[in-house]
Design an enzyme around this catalytic site. Structure first.
Site, mmCIF file in Angstrom:
data_model
loop_
_atom_site.group_PDB
_atom_site.id
_atom_site.type_symbol
_atom_site.label_atom_id
_atom_site.label_comp_id
_atom_site.label_asym_id
_atom_site.label_seq_id
_atom_site.Cartn_x
_atom_site.Cartn_y
_atom_site.Cartn_z
ATOM 1 N N ASP A 251 0.828 -1.199 0.000
ATOM 2 C CA ASP A 251 0.000 0.000 0.000
ATOM 3 C C ASP A 251 0.867 1.255 0.000
ATOM 4 O O ASP A 251 1.856 1.339 0.745
ATOM 5 C CB ASP A 251 -0.853 -0.019 1.286
ATOM 6 C CG ASP A 251 -1.769 1.175 1.407
ATOM 7 O OD1 ASP A 251 -2.719 1.242 0.618
ATOM 8 O OD2 ASP A 251 -1.523 2.039 2.279
ATOM 9 N N GLU A 324 1.381 -0.692 -5.132
ATOM 10 C CA GLU A 324 0.425 0.374 -5.460
ATOM 11 C C GLU A 324 1.250 1.550 -5.963
ATOM 12 O O GLU A 324 1.750 2.358 -5.172
ATOM 13 C CB GLU A 324 -0.404 0.793 -4.239
ATOM 14 C CG GLU A 324 -1.544 1.695 -4.659
ATOM 15 C CD GLU A 324 -2.131 2.574 -3.559
ATOM 16 O OE1 GLU A 324 -3.218 3.115 -3.772
ATOM 17 O OE2 GLU A 324 -1.501 2.740 -2.501
HETATM 18 C C1 NOJ Z 1 -4.185 3.328 -0.590
HETATM 19 C C2 NOJ Z 1 -5.393 2.486 -0.318
HETATM 20 O O1 NOJ Z 1 -5.760 1.829 -1.499
HETATM 21 C C3 NOJ Z 1 -6.451 3.418 0.213
HETATM 22 O O2 NOJ Z 1 -7.703 2.784 0.285
HETATM 23 C C4 NOJ Z 1 -5.997 3.926 1.556
HETATM 24 O O3 NOJ Z 1 -6.929 4.866 2.035
HETATM 25 C C5 NOJ Z 1 -4.619 4.595 1.456
HETATM 26 N N1 NOJ Z 1 -3.697 3.848 0.663
HETATM 27 C C6 NOJ Z 1 -3.999 4.763 2.820
HETATM 28 O O4 NOJ Z 1 -3.593 3.522 3.332
#
Ligand code: NOJ
Ligand code: CA
Length: 604
Positions: A251, A324
């Site tokens: 993430d 991500e």
């Molecule tokens: C990316 C995640 O996909 C999202 O849902 C989240 O709010 C943020 N990172 C913070 O962890």
């Protein structure tokens, strides 16, 4: 919400810049790096190691997938109960957004214990059962790994904020305020903002310092300059790898580090020369000091070494690291793979293609050529959707041809080379359904940003399994309302209709898995001047060539792929898949396509 816009990165449109690398060849006026075409037999150790290279990965938002205990919240046992469906779809792996204990300010992305399961989702025993049952169906379970921040209720942060000399103090990012004195807290150290609105610095009255949070106030950033953080996360990763997970989706990895100079970020200016104001009423910053800082690469190299230690020839074979990675351009994305001797991600997400958010053939072609030519011998991971962005209907649909447009997008997703990721419900065409009233919003950014930013509830509504009252999701009250569209858009209805989007997804996935050209063939764009139809070919040694033609418009189109310069001269064209009701072409020279029509054929 548009997550890319939220990230406030200017997405530079990178146009065709072709690099000629080792083993390069020309076809159809395009230069490509030759791709490996050896296809290991299934069940061999080689296929265990390579499973991710042509993988179909399904993202599950567990809260919204299937409830089994009537509390209106999806759970692990619910996912287990739907594994047969997922196997029928043909997925190789499921990525679960966080299921760890969490106060749920950010619905799981604020983690208070990395080595457990939140009771609302089940127990570690339920998790082990899910992994085992999934394995029986050749499905791997991929966990979300949140390493940028914890919850403010995590023991590390509770300790850290208890006193300045606590051993955990340095596990987080603390600074004095500007102009701070013994009686005055001053102002935050700089202008950095949370991606969820307002200052990224939160004053802690007890210990009289500010802590940094790129996301919610309740999500303090950890300090990656502290070696203990590295060890702590490697230990967490090992905990889950030992339980047999197939890998992790990391993430917000680009936010791990901040510029130590603490310099202010630049303010983004609009065409009128004035600061752009975002949905939260703040001036939009350029994120130049808090995103994609160099420190993240050594961290990911370290995580890769740690994960590789668990690779085996047994299921699940290679433990895959997915990133991500909303990057500004393909060059930055290429860096996320690391160097061959120092690999980082197996599959950093390519958001360049899937979040174009406009059916523009020229831009799609350019981005798809980028991914074929600018990432060396690495494997692309395409995706079009996730839990942070409005669904496909809201970003690509026209309200009339949505299903056909979703056929177009899924064709690009599954008929391109590499791994493919999609989001639960896309396979049945679930619609974005945001709350109509501020008081119904669950995602806090929807409250801060209302009405410009309604939050992410609209893309997180319960999975629509059937036409019953709660769409087969729960016997209780669903945590988010089931959209009215569930009455007609649901799995049961789709299964009964051979022309459904679900049937299309299954056919495409079967093609990707079983046809050698689609499984691992090179990907070459055809008819490259065409602005209405995107066409490409897949080519693997010893296998028949396959062509794909996709109409990006609502008007009928005809393409001539025999004249496109790829040396294709078909004596016969065998249809592999086409939009239901679409015409059957007699030759490559005249492939007719209806509105948003798709044709896939084999050249014989
Ligand atoms: C990316 C995640 O996909 C999202 O849902 C989240 O709010 C943020 N990172 C913070 O962890
Ligand atoms: Ca439940």
């Amino acid at each position: 919400m548009d997550w890319i816009k939220l990230n406030a990165r200017t997405i530079a449109t990178s146009f065709l810049a072709l690099t000629l690398g080792a083993g390069a060849y020309h076809a159809g006026g395009q230069t490509l790096l030759a791709q490996s075409t050896s296809q290991p037999e299934s069940g061999t150790s080689a296929s265990m190691q390579d499973w991710w290279k042509n993988a179909v990965i399904y993202e599950i938002y567990p809260r919204s997938f299937q409830d089994t205990n009537g509390d209106g919240i999806g759970d692990l046992n619910g996912i287990t109960s739907r594994l047969d469906y997922l196997q029928g779809l043909g997925v190789d792996a499921i990525w679960l957004t966080p299921v760890y204990p969490s106060p749920d300010v950010d619905f799981g992305y604020d983690i208070s214990d990395y080595k457990n399961i939140d009771p609302q989702y089940g127990t570690l025993a339920d998790f082990d059962r899910l992994v085992a049952e999934a394995a029986k169906r050749h499905i791997r379970v991929i966990m979300d790994m949140v390493m940028n921040h914890t919850s403010d209720k995590h023991e590390w942060f509770i300790q850290a904020r208890s006193s300045r000399d606590n051993p955990y103090r340095d596990w987080f990012v603390w600074h004095d305020g500007m102009g701070q004195t013994s009686t005055d807290k001053g102002v935050p150290p700089n202008n950095w903002q949370s991606l969820f609105g307002h200052s990224a610095w939160q004053w802690d009255e007890k210990t009289r310092q500010y802590y940094y949070h790129k996301f919610y106030v309740q999500q303090p950033d950890v300090n990656w300059d502290n070696p203990q953080i590295h060890e702590a996360f490697k230990d967490i990763i090992a905990f889950w790898l030992k339980r047999g997970v197939g890998g992790f989706r990391f993430d917000a990895v680009t936010t791990l580090y901040e510029d130590p100079s603490l310099a202010d970020e630049g303010v983004v200016l609009g065409k009128d020369g004035k600061p752009v104001i975002n949905a939260y009423g703040d001036p939009q910053l350029d994120n130049s000091k808090t995103d994609n800082q160099p420190g993240l690469h050594p961290v990911m190299q370290e995580m890769r070494v740690a994960a590789d230690a668990f690779n085996s020839n047994k299921f699940p074979g290679t433990r895959v690291l997915i990133g991500e990675t909303y990057m500004d351009n393909i060059a930055e994305l290429a860096e996320m793979y690391g160097a061959p001797e120092k690999p980082e991600f197996h599959l950093p997400m390519d958001t360049q293609v899937g979040f174009i958010n406009k059916l523009d053939v020229t831009v799609f072609r350019s981005k798809l050529i980028d991914v074929e030519t600018q990432i060396g011998h690495n494997i692309p991971l395409l995706l079009f959707d996730n839990h942070d962005n409005p669904r496909l209907d809201a970003r690509y649909g026209d309200g009339i041809h949505d299903t056909d447009i979703e056929r177009v997008l899924s064709t690009v997703l599954f008929a391109s080379r590499g791994a493919a990721l999609f989001y639960y419900g896309d396979e049945i065409g679930m619609k974005t359904t945001p709350p109509a009233r501020k008081q119904d919003v669950k995602d806090p950014i929807g409250v801060t940003g209302w009405p410009k930013e309604k939050g992410r509830d609209g893309e997180r509504t319960p999975m629509q399994w059937d036409g019953s009252a709660n769409a087969g999701f729960t016997k209780g009250t669903p945590w988010l309302p089931v959209p009215p569209s569930a009455a007609t858009i649901n799995v049961e209805a789709a299964k009964a209709d051979p022309k459904s989007l679900l049937a299309w997804y299954k056919s495409l996935i079967r093609l990707k898995k079983t046809n050698p050209a689609f499984a691992n063939g090179a990907n070459l764009m055809l008819d490259t001047e065409n602005t209405k139809v995107l066409s490409w070919m897949r080519q693997a040694p010893g296998a028949a060539e396959a062509v794909v033609a996709v109409n990006f418009t609502a008007e009928p189109q005809t393409v001539n792929l025999a004249a496109s310069g790829a040396g294709l001269q078909a004596a016969h064209l065998k249809t592999l898949l086409k939009t239901p009701g679409g015409p059957v072409p007699r030759s490559l020279a005249a492939i007719k396509l209806g509105a948003y029509g798709v044709y896939i054929g084999e050249v014989q």
